[in-house]
Write an enzyme that holds these catalytic residues in place. Sequence first.
Site, PDB file in Angstrom:
ATOM      1  N   GLN A 115       0.829  -1.204   0.000  1.00 19.55           N
ATOM      2  CA  GLN A 115       0.000   0.000   0.000  1.00 19.55           C
ATOM      3  C   GLN A 115       0.864   1.254   0.000  1.00 19.55           C
ATOM      4  OE1 GLN A 115      -2.695   0.081   3.306  1.00 19.55           O
ATOM      5  NE2 GLN A 115      -3.569   2.052   2.796  1.00 19.55           N
ATOM      6  N   GLY A 116       0.789   2.039  -1.054  1.00 15.04           N
ATOM      7  CA  GLY A 116       1.592   3.256  -1.171  1.00 15.04           C
ATOM      8  C   GLY A 116       0.803   4.497  -0.806  1.00 15.04           C
ATOM      9  N   TYR A 117       0.600   4.697   0.484  1.00 16.47           N
ATOM     10  CA  TYR A 117      -0.146   5.856   0.981  1.00 16.47           C
ATOM     11  C   TYR A 117       0.770   6.847   1.698  1.00 16.47           C
ATOM     12  CZ  TYR A 117      -4.988   4.231   0.160  1.00 16.47           C
ATOM     13  OH  TYR A 117      -6.181   3.859  -0.395  1.00 16.47           O
ATOM     14  N   SER A 118       1.287   6.452   2.873  1.00 20.75           N
ATOM     15  CA  SER A 118       2.028   7.377   3.733  1.00 20.75           C
ATOM     16  C   SER A 118       3.317   7.861   3.078  1.00 20.75           C
ATOM     17  CB  SER A 118       2.369   6.703   5.066  1.00 20.75           C
ATOM     18  OG  SER A 118       1.199   6.393   5.785  1.00 20.75           O
ATOM     19  N   SER A 150       4.201  -1.576   4.358  1.00 19.62           N
ATOM     20  CA  SER A 150       4.263  -2.953   4.859  1.00 19.62           C
ATOM     21  C   SER A 150       4.476  -3.941   3.720  1.00 19.62           C
ATOM     22  CB  SER A 150       2.974  -3.298   5.605  1.00 19.62           C
ATOM     23  OG  SER A 150       2.767  -2.440   6.702  1.00 19.62           O
ATOM     24  N   GLU A 234     -10.556  -1.719   5.739  1.00 22.48           N
ATOM     25  CA  GLU A 234      -9.356  -2.109   6.485  1.00 22.48           C
ATOM     26  C   GLU A 234      -9.678  -2.831   7.784  1.00 22.48           C
ATOM     27  OE1 GLU A 234      -5.032  -0.160   7.613  1.00 22.48           O
ATOM     28  OE2 GLU A 234      -6.736   1.150   7.239  1.00 22.48           O
ATOM     29  N   SER A 359      -3.103   7.183  13.353  1.00 23.51           N
ATOM     30  CA  SER A 359      -2.732   7.498  14.734  1.00 23.51           C
ATOM     31  C   SER A 359      -3.965   7.792  15.577  1.00 23.51           C
ATOM     32  CB  SER A 359      -1.788   8.700  14.757  1.00 23.51           C
ATOM     33  OG  SER A 359      -2.485   9.869  14.387  1.00 23.51           O
TER      34      SER A 359
END
Length: 382
Positions: A115-118, A150, A234, A359
């Site tokens: 997953q390429g988000y953050s 991840s 998720e 968070s």
Amino acid sequence: MDFGFTEEDETFRTEAKRWLAAHATGVQDRRTWERTLGQAGWIGLGWPEPGYGNRTATLTQQVVWAEEYARSPAPPRSGHIGENLLAPTLIAHGTPEQKSRFLPPIAAGDELWCQGYSEPDAGSDLAGVRTTAVREPRGYRITGQKIWTSLAHEADWCFVLARTDPGARRHHGLSFLLVPMDQPGRVEVRPIRQMTGTSDFNEVFFDGAHARAEHVVGGEGNGWRVAMSLLGFERGVSTLAQQIGFAEELGRVVRTAVDTGAADDPVVRDRLVRQWAELRTMRWNALRTLGGVGDPGAPSVAKLLWAGWHQRLGELATRVRGAAAGAGPADWSPAAPYELDESQHLFLFSRADTIYGGSDQIQRTIIAERVLGLPREPKGDV
């Protein structure tokens, strides 16, 4: 919700338990294990559409599978990001061609996803992503950096949230792209070593990486809508499986407290009982959420509950062991670093629970703004 298991569910449980007992023992290679799961049809049970190589199952049967998997000696899944995040997103937003291209390899365990988000400057603030995707005749050129990705070191593909309209701001002008990882010189993965000594998280650098034009999910500029839809998938059935693992960890802490005499301390006993009661509460909250009862803030409430609970369990695990919690094996030497035991790993890894996956601050903001209707938090000019 009356979340009981029927006779058919128990028959399904017996099948799942027997299959796992016959196949999960001694598994070493996680990629081979994914293919073993796929060949037996165990990947994609929750997909509403059959025909991609997956079997389908009712919601209660999905819970049964998740629970039995958590109880088995099977390794952690490498394919869960593709199965539980990307696949439902493609089913909801993908074209027929995208579904037929990507769902069968996920169901077979042949293609793994990350997953390429953050990003370094846009972790919790997802709308501030700076990775760009420039349109070309045959697709897009992607440039930028993702972090805390991840299993990127194992993945064949990455779904990337990138900015396709450089003149747009915040959540406007973003697109959801499917990017192959095997692009030497254009995609670089750098593992991040954690306190536990493991490296499940990674930095990913895109230097002109290519994505095909037909691999934009939901259409160009609609990435924010697709990305938010994905986050809604998720936390689902897998939450209950996670709680099975939590229960086993709590059981080990209780046994250690009894063996060391720490359970004689009334304060420790009180904390152990609280951990047990809170875990039961989390289970009923998860079942309530799966039953469709609740509010839009339910996933955020669940994340707040389990993250804090697990972190407190890690602290309790070290307390009941006393001084032994910080000690290595008797033959330890700097030349031969030792592996963490279960309680040490639990304590160190759980420090991140209140940060990853959204968070605590972000979860509270979601509840405040979307559920309670409080004024929006100022975002600045990012």
